[in-house]
Design a protein around this motif. Structure first.
Motif, PDB file in Angstrom:
ATOM      1  N   LEU A 128      16.113   0.816  -5.421  1.00 34.52           N
ATOM      2  CA  LEU A 128      15.090   0.959  -4.314  1.00 34.52           C
ATOM      3  C   LEU A 128      14.616   2.726  -5.106  1.00 34.52           C
ATOM      4  N   SER A 129      15.241   3.509  -5.058  1.00 32.93           N
ATOM      5  CA  SER A 129      15.547   4.817  -5.116  1.00 32.93           C
ATOM      6  C   SER A 129      14.516   5.216  -6.426  1.00 32.93           C
ATOM      7  N   PHE A 145      12.157   0.431   4.805  1.00 34.97           N
ATOM      8  CA  PHE A 145      12.035   1.608   3.681  1.00 34.97           C
ATOM      9  C   PHE A 145      10.344   1.603   3.699  1.00 34.97           C
ATOM     10  N   ARG A 146      10.202   2.770   3.498  1.00 35.71           N
ATOM     11  CA  ARG A 146       8.856   3.671   3.151  1.00 35.71           C
ATOM     12  C   ARG A 146       7.934   2.857   1.670  1.00 35.71           C
ATOM     13  N   ARG A 147       7.390   2.826   1.483  1.00 39.63           N
ATOM     14  CA  ARG A 147       6.943   3.102   0.137  1.00 39.63           C
ATOM     15  C   ARG A 147       6.651   3.965  -0.123  1.00 39.63           C
ATOM     16  N   LEU A 148       6.702   4.934  -1.261  1.00 47.36           N
ATOM     17  CA  LEU A 148       6.434   6.190  -1.889  1.00 47.36           C
ATOM     18  C   LEU A 148       4.586   6.766  -2.394  1.00 47.36           C
ATOM     19  N   GLU A 156      11.781   5.735   0.321  1.00 46.80           N
ATOM     20  CA  GLU A 156      12.509   5.931   1.317  1.00 46.80           C
ATOM     21  C   GLU A 156      12.845   5.711   2.133  1.00 46.80           C
ATOM     22  N   LEU A 157      14.496   5.788   2.524  1.00 47.16           N
ATOM     23  CA  LEU A 157      14.420   5.314   4.171  1.00 47.16           C
ATOM     24  C   LEU A 157      13.697   5.323   5.014  1.00 47.16           C
ATOM     25  N   ARG A 191       0.901  -0.943   0.251  1.00 49.06           N
ATOM     26  CA  ARG A 191      -0.108   0.055   0.199  1.00 49.06           C
ATOM     27  C   ARG A 191       0.314   1.181   0.511  1.00 49.06           C
ATOM     28  N   PRO A 192       0.691   2.177  -0.558  1.00 49.11           N
ATOM     29  CA  PRO A 192       1.608   3.321  -0.327  1.00 49.11           C
ATOM     30  C   PRO A 192       1.474   4.099   1.226  1.00 49.11           C
TER      31      PRO A 192
END
Length: 273
Positions: free
Chosen positions: A206-207, A269-272, A211-212, A167-168
């Motif tokens: 992952l760039s 990491f959090r999904r953008l 985001e870390l 999910r976002p």
């Protein structure tokens, strides 16, 4: 069940007797051990963990040698909100996923792995785990934006699928060897090299997608008996290369305990959006 999709046509799956079926009548049998095999192609030799490798992993992990990693994974997951679905990409025996679910009582877990012998154990590792055999390099048989957390512990990394199924704002929690991990064993045995630039390569992959959010490390020195060392070596990729540089013979010659560093890095990491 709500998260799974047919690996042939991507339609939702529904339980029918002892199988899962989609509206287009594609059917996948549920094994008596509780997992489902969604693959429709053979796995190349040397790719999946064998029955012997799975037994070695189960034996080694039952000794508690990697408990600091399990604790760190659980802390990283629980420290970032409530979760309903945790997908373990490369779950193996379900050891890590089960311990995360112990700390997240409202969540269900989906174990994905290419090894059927591993998922026989994963399906029974926790009452809230569902298990499906799948090749992680291929598009996953999982719906888009359904997971709150994706775990990836020493397993293949597919950034596109990580992003798609989360999910976002969802979390990708990646475990990798830390500095000095098993260094003493590498000095005594001809083990496969552990790449030293994994964190840099992970960040590059992952760039633009993630985001870390957090990073933590843990390390300690343990005393491993020869039997423990053998299980440790045989539970991973080195098991496919016992004839390489005399690794099997070197293992057989080991008769004394070895002081070994175990070191791990866990990145969140959090999904953008």
């Amino acid at each position: 069940m709500d998260a799974l999709r047919c690996s042939i046509c991507a339609e939702p799956l529904h339980p029918v007797n002892q199988s899962l079926r989609c509206e287009r009548r594609h059917s996948f049998d549920i094994a008596k051990q509780g997992y489902v095999n969604l693959l429709h192609a053979r796995v190349d030799a040397g790719t999946a963990d064998t029955t012997e490798m799975v037994a070695a992993r189960a034996g080694f992990l039952s000794g508690g040698w990697y408990e600091p990693l399990t604790d760190l994974l659980a802390e990283c997951v629980t420290g970032h909100g409530e979760h309903e679905l945790v997908v373990d990409a490369g779950a193996g025996t379900g050891y890590y996923l089960a311990r995360v679910l112990d700390r997240v009582p409202r969540a269900a877990g989906l174990a994905l792995d290419v090894s059927a012998p591993a998922l026989r154990r994963a399906a029974r590792a926790h009452p809230r785990i569902g298990a499906a055999v799948w090749n992680l390099w291929q598009p996953w048989p999982v719906a888009s934006e359904v997971a709150d957390v994706v775990l990836n512990v020493f397993a293949p990394r597919n950034p596109g699928e990580f992003q798609r199924v989360l999910r976002p704002g969802g979390l990708l929690v990646v475990a990798a060897p830390g500095p000095g991990h098993l260094a003493e064993l590498a000095q005594r045995l001809p083990l496969l090299d552990i790449a030293g630039d994994k964190q840099h390569r992970l960040a590059e992959a992952l760039s633009g997608r993630f985001e870390l959010a957090d990073r933590a490390e843990t390390a300690r020195t343990v005393s491993l008996a020869p039997a423990d060392v053998r299980q440790l070596v045989l539970m991973g990729p080195n098991a496919h290369h016992l004839h390489r540089d005399g690794l099997g013979e070197a293992l057989d010659r080991l008769t004394e305990s070895v002081q070994v560093t175990t070191a791990f890095q866990v990145s969140v990491f959090r999904r953008l959006p």
